[in-house]
Design a protein around this motif. Structure first.
Motif, PDB file in Angstrom:
ATOM      1  N   LEU A  90      55.840  29.968   6.866  1.00 26.15           N
ATOM      2  CA  LEU A  90      56.869  29.836   7.898  1.00 26.15           C
ATOM      3  C   LEU A  90      57.578  31.162   8.155  1.00 26.15           C
ATOM      4  O   LEU A  90      57.892  31.502   9.307  1.00 26.15           O
ATOM      5  CB  LEU A  90      57.887  28.770   7.481  1.00 26.15           C
ATOM      6  CG  LEU A  90      57.364  27.330   7.442  1.00 26.15           C
ATOM      7  CD1 LEU A  90      58.437  26.392   6.888  1.00 26.15           C
ATOM      8  CD2 LEU A  90      56.925  26.866   8.825  1.00 26.15           C
ATOM      9  N   LEU A  91      57.817  31.934   7.099  1.00 28.00           N
ATOM     10  CA  LEU A  91      58.423  33.258   7.267  1.00 28.00           C
ATOM     11  C   LEU A  91      57.509  34.170   8.090  1.00 28.00           C
ATOM     12  O   LEU A  91      57.963  34.908   8.963  1.00 28.00           O
ATOM     13  CB  LEU A  91      58.704  33.887   5.899  1.00 28.00           C
ATOM     14  CG  LEU A  91      59.773  33.206   5.043  1.00 28.00           C
ATOM     15  CD1 LEU A  91      59.882  33.909   3.694  1.00 28.00           C
ATOM     16  CD2 LEU A  91      61.119  33.218   5.749  1.00 28.00           C
ATOM     17  N   ILE A  92      56.219  34.105   7.805  1.00 29.85           N
ATOM     18  CA  ILE A  92      55.257  34.908   8.556  1.00 29.85           C
ATOM     19  C   ILE A  92      55.276  34.506  10.033  1.00 29.85           C
ATOM     20  O   ILE A  92      55.274  35.363  10.925  1.00 29.85           O
ATOM     21  CB  ILE A  92      53.839  34.733   7.965  1.00 29.85           C
ATOM     22  CG1 ILE A  92      53.769  35.386   6.583  1.00 29.85           C
ATOM     23  CG2 ILE A  92      52.781  35.328   8.893  1.00 29.85           C
ATOM     24  CD1 ILE A  92      52.472  35.114   5.841  1.00 29.85           C
ATOM     25  N   GLY A  93      55.286  33.200  10.304  1.00 33.27           N
ATOM     26  CA  GLY A  93      55.286  32.715  11.684  1.00 33.27           C
ATOM     27  C   GLY A  93      56.495  33.190  12.465  1.00 33.27           C
ATOM     28  O   GLY A  93      56.382  33.613  13.625  1.00 33.27           O
TER      29      GLY A  93
ATOM     30  N   THR B 119      54.627  26.554  -2.209  1.00 31.92           N
ATOM     31  CA  THR B 119      55.212  27.890  -2.091  1.00 31.92           C
ATOM     32  C   THR B 119      54.538  28.671  -0.965  1.00 31.92           C
ATOM     33  O   THR B 119      55.192  29.400  -0.208  1.00 31.92           O
ATOM     34  CB  THR B 119      55.067  28.659  -3.419  1.00 31.92           C
ATOM     35  OG1 THR B 119      55.647  27.882  -4.474  1.00 31.92           O
ATOM     36  CG2 THR B 119      55.776  29.998  -3.354  1.00 31.92           C
ATOM     37  N   LEU B 120      53.229  28.527  -0.839  1.00 29.43           N
ATOM     38  CA  LEU B 120      52.505  29.161   0.259  1.00 29.43           C
ATOM     39  C   LEU B 120      53.026  28.684   1.617  1.00 29.43           C
ATOM     40  O   LEU B 120      53.145  29.468   2.561  1.00 29.43           O
ATOM     41  CB  LEU B 120      51.011  28.851   0.149  1.00 29.43           C
ATOM     42  CG  LEU B 120      50.206  29.634  -0.894  1.00 29.43           C
ATOM     43  CD1 LEU B 120      48.853  28.970  -1.121  1.00 29.43           C
ATOM     44  CD2 LEU B 120      50.025  31.084  -0.446  1.00 29.43           C
ATOM     45  N   ALA B 121      53.346  27.401   1.717  1.00 26.14           N
ATOM     46  CA  ALA B 121      53.830  26.840   2.971  1.00 26.14           C
ATOM     47  C   ALA B 121      55.137  27.506   3.406  1.00 26.14           C
ATOM     48  O   ALA B 121      55.332  27.815   4.588  1.00 26.14           O
ATOM     49  CB  ALA B 121      54.025  25.332   2.838  1.00 26.14           C
ATOM     50  N   ALA B 122      56.049  27.739   2.454  1.00 23.09           N
ATOM     51  CA  ALA B 122      57.319  28.393   2.777  1.00 23.09           C
ATOM     52  C   ALA B 122      57.094  29.825   3.251  1.00 23.09           C
ATOM     53  O   ALA B 122      57.711  30.290   4.221  1.00 23.09           O
ATOM     54  CB  ALA B 122      58.232  28.370   1.559  1.00 23.09           C
TER      55      ALA B 122
ATOM     56  N   GLY C  61      66.006  27.891  -2.881  1.00 22.91           N
ATOM     57  CA  GLY C  61      65.756  28.709  -4.064  1.00 22.91           C
ATOM     58  C   GLY C  61      64.464  29.507  -3.983  1.00 22.91           C
ATOM     59  O   GLY C  61      63.925  29.924  -5.018  1.00 22.91           O
ATOM     60  N   LEU C  62      63.977  29.737  -2.761  1.00 22.86           N
ATOM     61  CA  LEU C  62      62.705  30.443  -2.596  1.00 22.86           C
ATOM     62  C   LEU C  62      62.827  31.892  -3.064  1.00 22.86           C
ATOM     63  O   LEU C  62      63.748  32.605  -2.694  1.00 22.86           O
ATOM     64  CB  LEU C  62      62.288  30.417  -1.115  1.00 22.86           C
ATOM     65  CG  LEU C  62      61.035  31.235  -0.758  1.00 22.86           C
ATOM     66  CD1 LEU C  62      59.795  30.621  -1.404  1.00 22.86           C
ATOM     67  CD2 LEU C  62      60.874  31.329   0.753  1.00 22.86           C
ATOM     68  N   ARG C  63      61.887  32.292  -3.894  1.00 25.61           N
ATOM     69  CA  ARG C  63      61.756  33.688  -4.304  1.00 25.61           C
ATOM     70  C   ARG C  63      60.557  34.281  -3.564  1.00 25.61           C
ATOM     71  O   ARG C  63      59.449  33.764  -3.665  1.00 25.61           O
ATOM     72  CB  ARG C  63      61.549  33.803  -5.812  1.00 25.61           C
ATOM     73  CG  ARG C  63      62.781  33.442  -6.625  1.00 25.61           C
ATOM     74  CD  ARG C  63      62.506  33.426  -8.124  1.00 25.61           C
ATOM     75  NE  ARG C  63      61.906  34.674  -8.597  1.00 25.61           N
ATOM     76  CZ  ARG C  63      60.651  34.772  -9.056  1.00 25.61           C
ATOM     77  NH1 ARG C  63      59.857  33.708  -9.073  1.00 25.61           N
ATOM     78  NH2 ARG C  63      60.183  35.924  -9.471  1.00 25.61           N
ATOM     79  N   ILE C  64      60.808  35.336  -2.802  1.00 27.73           N
ATOM     80  CA  ILE C  64      59.737  35.972  -2.047  1.00 27.73           C
ATOM     81  C   ILE C  64      58.726  36.555  -3.025  1.00 27.73           C
ATOM     82  O   ILE C  64      59.075  37.339  -3.911  1.00 27.73           O
ATOM     83  CB  ILE C  64      60.287  37.084  -1.133  1.00 27.73           C
ATOM     84  CG1 ILE C  64      61.341  36.512  -0.187  1.00 27.73           C
ATOM     85  CG2 ILE C  64      59.151  37.738  -0.356  1.00 27.73           C
ATOM     86  CD1 ILE C  64      60.822  35.438   0.730  1.00 27.73           C
TER      87      ILE C  64
ATOM     88  N   LEU D  22      55.131  26.300  15.784  1.00 30.04           N
ATOM     89  CA  LEU D  22      54.331  25.092  15.975  1.00 30.04           C
ATOM     90  C   LEU D  22      52.964  25.238  15.314  1.00 30.04           C
ATOM     91  O   LEU D  22      52.525  24.356  14.566  1.00 30.04           O
ATOM     92  CB  LEU D  22      54.176  24.808  17.471  1.00 30.04           C
ATOM     93  CG  LEU D  22      53.274  23.632  17.845  1.00 30.04           C
ATOM     94  CD1 LEU D  22      53.860  22.321  17.345  1.00 30.04           C
ATOM     95  CD2 LEU D  22      53.069  23.570  19.356  1.00 30.04           C
ATOM     96  N   ASN D  23      52.284  26.332  15.561  1.00 31.44           N
ATOM     97  CA  ASN D  23      50.944  26.510  15.027  1.00 31.44           C
ATOM     98  C   ASN D  23      50.938  26.806  13.535  1.00 31.44           C
ATOM     99  O   ASN D  23      49.973  26.484  12.833  1.00 31.44           O
ATOM    100  CB  ASN D  23      50.218  27.619  15.796  1.00 31.44           C
ATOM    101  CG  ASN D  23      49.783  27.149  17.166  1.00 31.44           C
ATOM    102  OD1 ASN D  23      49.320  26.026  17.331  1.00 31.44           O
ATOM    103  ND2 ASN D  23      49.937  27.998  18.170  1.00 31.44           N
ATOM    104  N   THR D  24      52.013  27.421  13.016  1.00 28.43           N
ATOM    105  CA  THR D  24      52.118  27.632  11.569  1.00 28.43           C
ATOM    106  C   THR D  24      52.272  26.300  10.845  1.00 28.43           C
ATOM    107  O   THR D  24      51.607  26.042   9.833  1.00 28.43           O
ATOM    108  CB  THR D  24      53.309  28.548  11.239  1.00 28.43           C
ATOM    109  OG1 THR D  24      53.115  29.823  11.869  1.00 28.43           O
ATOM    110  CG2 THR D  24      53.432  28.759   9.738  1.00 28.43           C
ATOM    111  N   MET D  25      53.145  25.443  11.354  1.00 30.74           N
ATOM    112  CA  MET D  25      53.315  24.116  10.753  1.00 30.74           C
ATOM    113  C   MET D  25      52.031  23.300  10.853  1.00 30.74           C
ATOM    114  O   MET D  25      51.661  22.581   9.902  1.00 30.74           O
ATOM    115  CB  MET D  25      54.467  23.379  11.434  1.00 30.74           C
ATOM    116  CG  MET D  25      55.831  23.972  11.176  1.00 30.74           C
ATOM    117  SD  MET D  25      57.140  23.068  12.063  1.00 30.74           S
ATOM    118  CE  MET D  25      58.568  24.066  11.640  1.00 30.74           C
ATOM    119  N   ALA D  26      51.347  23.417  11.975  1.00 23.35           N
ATOM    120  CA  ALA D  26      50.070  22.718  12.123  1.00 23.35           C
ATOM    121  C   ALA D  26      49.068  23.217  11.096  1.00 23.35           C
ATOM    122  O   ALA D  26      48.291  22.439  10.522  1.00 23.35           O
ATOM    123  CB  ALA D  26      49.534  22.907  13.533  1.00 23.35           C
TER     124      ALA D  26
END
Length: 480
Positions: free
Chosen positions: A120-123, A114-117, A253-256, A172-176
């Motif tokens: 990506l929004l932050i990036g 969930t943190l990973a998703a 189905g991501l809930r913020i 790129l750097n967020t995924m890394a």
């Protein structure tokens, strides 16, 4: 990364002996030898960032073929580019890696996904912010930094293309950061290597106009970088969402959830102030040097590129410490987390210092790569002989910064960067009022590096990494 290894509790039925409780599966990042594990995680970064060094050399070399004005323009826009890369990679990317590592250290894989998703929004949001900010205010900013005439025109040309695609380096750097938080250093490093090769080929071809390709100048150099980033982003996205990574971002189905943003931003957002202050420091220093003429400015830019190259070496050790420290903190092993930090710091100090000292003694090894202009060569030699021996303290500070990210206690190293900014600002003002030479400003820069390294290390010593209430029970996740 598999779930936490939990041994079943044996029941004594009075008829047969109790079986022994199985030992928990070992996780190399939590249980392995510190130096060996750190080196194992760092070596892919060292190789990949060495390729990044080739980009620095190649890019400066072929920009030099476009003229002294182009080189000076790159020195002008370079702080803005570095801000984008360090904020997305080292700062927010480190915050992402820290949050995921701490979740995995506590054995909570669902939280890590969930943190990973949310990461990506932050990036994406930060990338769009950089894009709009530089497209709207970039020309005026570059002018305030001292850009004039052809130098300013070249700097704006580069900035318009590069920052028009600012979402790409942020993604790129967020995924890394997501992958590094799981302990996977190899894929991000491989893709950095891929980007480096593509940047050299595409940037040189589009910038200089090789073969049938017309010469696009600074715009072509910037476009080459963006094309290289887009290739790596595509590969990394496929890897993450195909289920091959230990953590798969939960998009469907991501809930913020506010708590997820807080867990990342309490490290990443605070960390962003460090590169912001670092770039502000460089920008102030660049503005001060601009008054000495184009040759001094361009010569300093060549020397500053060595600093960038060597901080990449420190980055390799520092970013490797983030998942190790984060998982140790998540598992409640505070003493081990601190030992990891000091081991990484020592490696960074020694490796950066050794290379920088050689260049300080033999500056032409670096200067000859970029220019034959006598005035620029003289300025570069002077800067390197004065400041390069102190780069070791930059390496130490960077390593302390990353280890503090892993512990989610990053405010100390950020305040150390604030102290350096104030030191440069006040010192530069004093020198400016006393008709100081460029060499005096170079001494100021070198001294500020020592201030940063000493204060960053002191902050790690003085900051509590464990919980306020005392020790927490250890949790040992199984290694996949």
């Amino acid at each position: 990364m598999s779930d936490i290894a939990v041994a079943p509790i044996p029941v004594d039925d009075g008829e047969q002996p109790l079986p022994p409780i199985a030992a928990p599966a070992r996780n190399a990042l939590i249980d392995g030898p510190i130096l060996r594990t750190l080196l194992w995680l760092a070596w892919p970064n060292v190789i990949a960032l060495s390729a990044g060094t080739c980009v620095v050399i190649a890019e400066t070399s072929y920009i030099g073929r476009l003229g002294v004005e182009a080189l000076a323009a790159m020195a002008l826009v370079f702080p803005c580019v570095i801000l984008t890369m360090t904020m997305s990679g080292g700062a927010m990317g480190g915050g992402v890696a820290s949050a995921i590592a701490r979740a995995l250290g506590a054995g909570d894989i669902d939280r890590a996904s969930t943190l990973a998703a949310h990461a990506l929004l932050i990036g994406i949001c930060f990338g769009l912010t950089f894009m709009l900010g530089m497209l709207i205010f970039g020309p005026r900013l570059l002018e305030l930094l001292g850009g004039r005439g052809e130098v300013l025109a070249n700097a704006i040309a580069y900035a318009q293309i590069f920052f028009g695609g600012a979402v790409l380096p942020w993604l790129l750097n967020t995924m890394a950061g997501i992958l590094r938080g799981t302990g996977n250093m190899k894929l991000p490093s491989l893709l950095i290597l891929n980007s480096a090769v593509c940047q050299i080929i595409l940037g040189g071809t589009l910038g200089l106009g090789l073969g049938p390709v017309p010469q696009f100048g600074m715009r072509g150099v910037a476009a080459g970088s963006l094309i290289a980033y887009s290739i790596s982003v595509s590969i990394m996205a496929w890897y993450l969402f195909s289920g091959r990574a230990r953590v798969v971002p939960k998009i469907r189905g991501l809930r913020i959830r506010r708590a997820m943003f807080v867990d990342i931003l309490k490290v990443g957002l605070v960390s962003c102030f460090s590169p912001l202050q670092s770039v502000l420091t460089i920008s102030i220093f660049t503005h001060m040097l601009a008054g000495f003429g184009t040759a001094i400015l361009a010569g300093y830019g060549i020397g500053a590129r060595l600093e960038f190259m060597l901080t990449s070496v420190a980055f390799a050790f520092g970013i490797a410490s983030v998942p190790m420290v984060g998982m140790a903190i998540g598992a409640g092993r505070i003493a081990r987390a601190r030992q990891i930090a000091w081991t990484a710091g020592t490696l960074s100090f020694v490796s950066v210092g050794a290379i920088a000292t050689v260049i300080a003694i033999f500056p032409d090894l670096w200067v000859n790569i970029f220019t034959e202009d006598s005035a620029m060569r003289s300025a570069s030699r002077q800067y390197l002989s004065t400041a390069a021996p102190m780069y070791a303290f930059i390496g130490l500070a960077m390593s302390m910064y990353f280890s503090s990210q892993g512990a989610a206690k990053v405010i100390g190293p950020v305040l150390a960067q604030s102290a350096r900014l104030v030191f440069i600002g006040l010192g530069g003002w004093w020198l400016s009022t006393h008709d100081a030479s460029a060499e005096n400003f170079f001494v100021l820069a070198a001294t500020s590096m020592v201030v940063l390294g000493v204060l960053s290390s002191s902050s790690v010593i003085l900051t509590r990494w464990g919980p306020k209430g005392g020790a927490v029970p250890e949790v040992r996740p199984a290694l996949s």
